[in-house]
Enzyme design. Sequence first.
Site, PDB file in Angstrom:
ATOM      1  N   LYS A 176       0.824  -1.212   0.000  1.00 44.86           N
ATOM      2  CA  LYS A 176       0.000   0.000   0.000  1.00 44.86           C
ATOM      3  C   LYS A 176       0.862   1.268   0.000  1.00 44.86           C
ATOM      4  O   LYS A 176       2.083   1.190   0.067  1.00 44.86           O
ATOM      5  CB  LYS A 176      -0.969  -0.043   1.192  1.00 44.86           C
ATOM      6  CG  LYS A 176      -1.922  -1.254   1.157  1.00 44.86           C
ATOM      7  CD  LYS A 176      -2.992  -1.148   0.084  1.00 44.86           C
ATOM      8  CE  LYS A 176      -3.623  -2.473  -0.307  1.00 44.86           C
ATOM      9  NZ  LYS A 176      -4.543  -3.058   0.629  1.00 44.86           N
TER      10      LYS A 176
HETATM   11  C1  LIG Z   1      -5.537  -4.183   1.028  1.00 42.40           C
HETATM   12  C2  LIG Z   1      -7.003  -3.954   1.071  1.00 42.40           C
HETATM   13  C3  LIG Z   1      -7.768  -4.172   2.233  1.00 42.40           C
HETATM   14  C4  LIG Z   1      -7.243  -4.872   3.438  1.00 42.40           C
HETATM   15  O1  LIG Z   1      -6.159  -4.313   4.039  1.00 42.40           O
HETATM   16  P1  LIG Z   1      -5.194  -5.271   4.926  1.00 42.40           P
HETATM   17  O2  LIG Z   1      -4.342  -4.272   5.641  1.00 42.40           O
HETATM   18  O3  LIG Z   1      -4.436  -6.111   3.976  1.00 42.40           O
HETATM   19  O4  LIG Z   1      -6.065  -6.027   5.842  1.00 42.40           O
HETATM   20  C5  LIG Z   1      -9.093  -3.814   2.228  1.00 42.40           C
HETATM   21  N1  LIG Z   1      -9.679  -3.295   1.133  1.00 42.40           N
HETATM   22  C6  LIG Z   1      -9.000  -3.095  -0.007  1.00 42.40           C
HETATM   23  C7  LIG Z   1      -9.713  -2.505  -1.181  1.00 42.40           C
HETATM   24  C8  LIG Z   1      -7.645  -3.435  -0.089  1.00 42.40           C
HETATM   25  O5  LIG Z   1      -6.985  -3.266  -1.248  1.00 42.40           O
END
Ligand SMILES: *Cc1c(COP(=O)(O)O)cnc(C)c1O
Length: 378
Positions: A176
Amino acid sequence: MPSQFIPFHVPAIGAEEIRAVVDTLESGWLTSGTKVKRFEDDFAEYVNSGTAALHLALDAIGIRQHDEVIVPTMTFTATAEVVLYFRAKPVLVDCQRDTLNLDPNQIAAAITSKTKAIIPVHFGGQPCDMTPILEIAKAYKLRVIEDAAHALPATYRGKRVGTIGDITCFSFYATKTITTGEGGMATTENSEWAERMRMMSLHGISHDAWKRYTKEGSWYYEVICPGFKYNLTDIAAAIGIEQLSKCTELWKARKRIAYVYDKCFADLPEIQIPSCQPNLEHAWHLYVIQLNLDHLKITRNQFIEELREQGIGTSVHFIPLHLHPYYRDTFGYKPQDFPNARLAFERIVSLPIYPRMTEADVESVIGAVSKIVKQNRR
Ligand SMILES: *Cc1c(COP(=O)(O)O)cnc(C)c1O
C-alpha cells in the site's frame, strides 16, 4: 526473461525505517506502547490491518446478524468479508465503467429495510463520488464506512479522505501507499466509536498496555466485551512514524509516474488510461489501464504474459467479488449481474507505480507496453 525484472511493487523502506525498528527492538518494548501512541497521535486509531479497521468500524456502528451492507463488487474480498464476520449480508453493487468506483446511481436499487451501511472503496486511490453517496446515506439513514485502503493521501472537493464519511479505514499492508509490514488505521470524529474501536482492538479490555504498565496505570483492568486481538506492535508503529513523514513525498513520486504514463499512452488507442475526475486528488496507489480489446489480437491474460516476458511485473485489481466461488455460490450471483465490473475485469491491468521506480524503469514499462500493442494491433 530479461535479467532486469521490474517487479509489480517494491516498498519504499529506507535507512530511517530500519534504524527505527532497531531502536525499538533495543528499547525492550515490542508490543503496543509509546510508539503506537505516537503514531496514533499523528493520526487516529491504529490496528494490525486494514481488515481489522473495517471489522472494528462495523462493530462500532452496531452491525448485527441479518443486517445488509452495500459493498462494491469491484474490490478486494476484505471489504465484504468483514460484513460476513457479523453474519450480516454484503449486498454487491456495480462500478462505473470509467473510474471503476462504486456507481452512486446504482446504490438506491440495492437498499432494503435491512440496509445499515455503505462501504465505498476508493478504487486505486481515486476518491469515490462522495457527495451523492452521502446524500443517499442521509436519505436512508445509513452509515458510511470508507474503505480507503488505497487512498492515503487523497482529497475529495478539498476534504482529505479520512474526514468525510462516518469512519474511514486505511491499510498499511506491504504493497500500500505507506506500509508498516502489516497494519491499518481507522479515523472518525465520533469519540464514542473511537473509544469502542480502541477497546475492541485489544480484547475488549478497559485499559491498553501503555497505560497499564506506566506510572499512571496499574495492574487492574476490566473486560467490557469479548473483543479482538488487533493491536499494532511498536515495531510496526516505528516504521509507520517514518513512513507517514514521507507520505507526501512518496505520493508526489507516484503522481509523477502517473503523469508520464498518461502522456505516453495518450496516443495508443488500444490503451484506455485511468479516468481522473475533477475536484479531487488521486492517491495513485494503482495505475490501472483498460485494454481496448476490439483493437487487439490478444487477450488481457496474454498481454500480462507478454509484459512478464519483457521483464515487467503487473497485477489485476480486482477479480470482481461476484465472480469468486464463495460469493457466486452463497448469494447466487451471475457474471452478468454486474456488467460494468465483468467487462472491466477482462480488460484491466495494473502497471508498476511506486517511488522506488527509476526513470529508466518507467521508460521500460512504457517501451514494453507500446511494443506489445504495436505487435498485436488488429
Ligand atoms: C488491502 C485492502 C484491504 C485490506 O487491508 P489489509 O491491511 O491487507 O487487511 C481492504 N480493502 C481493499 C480494497 C484493499 O486493497
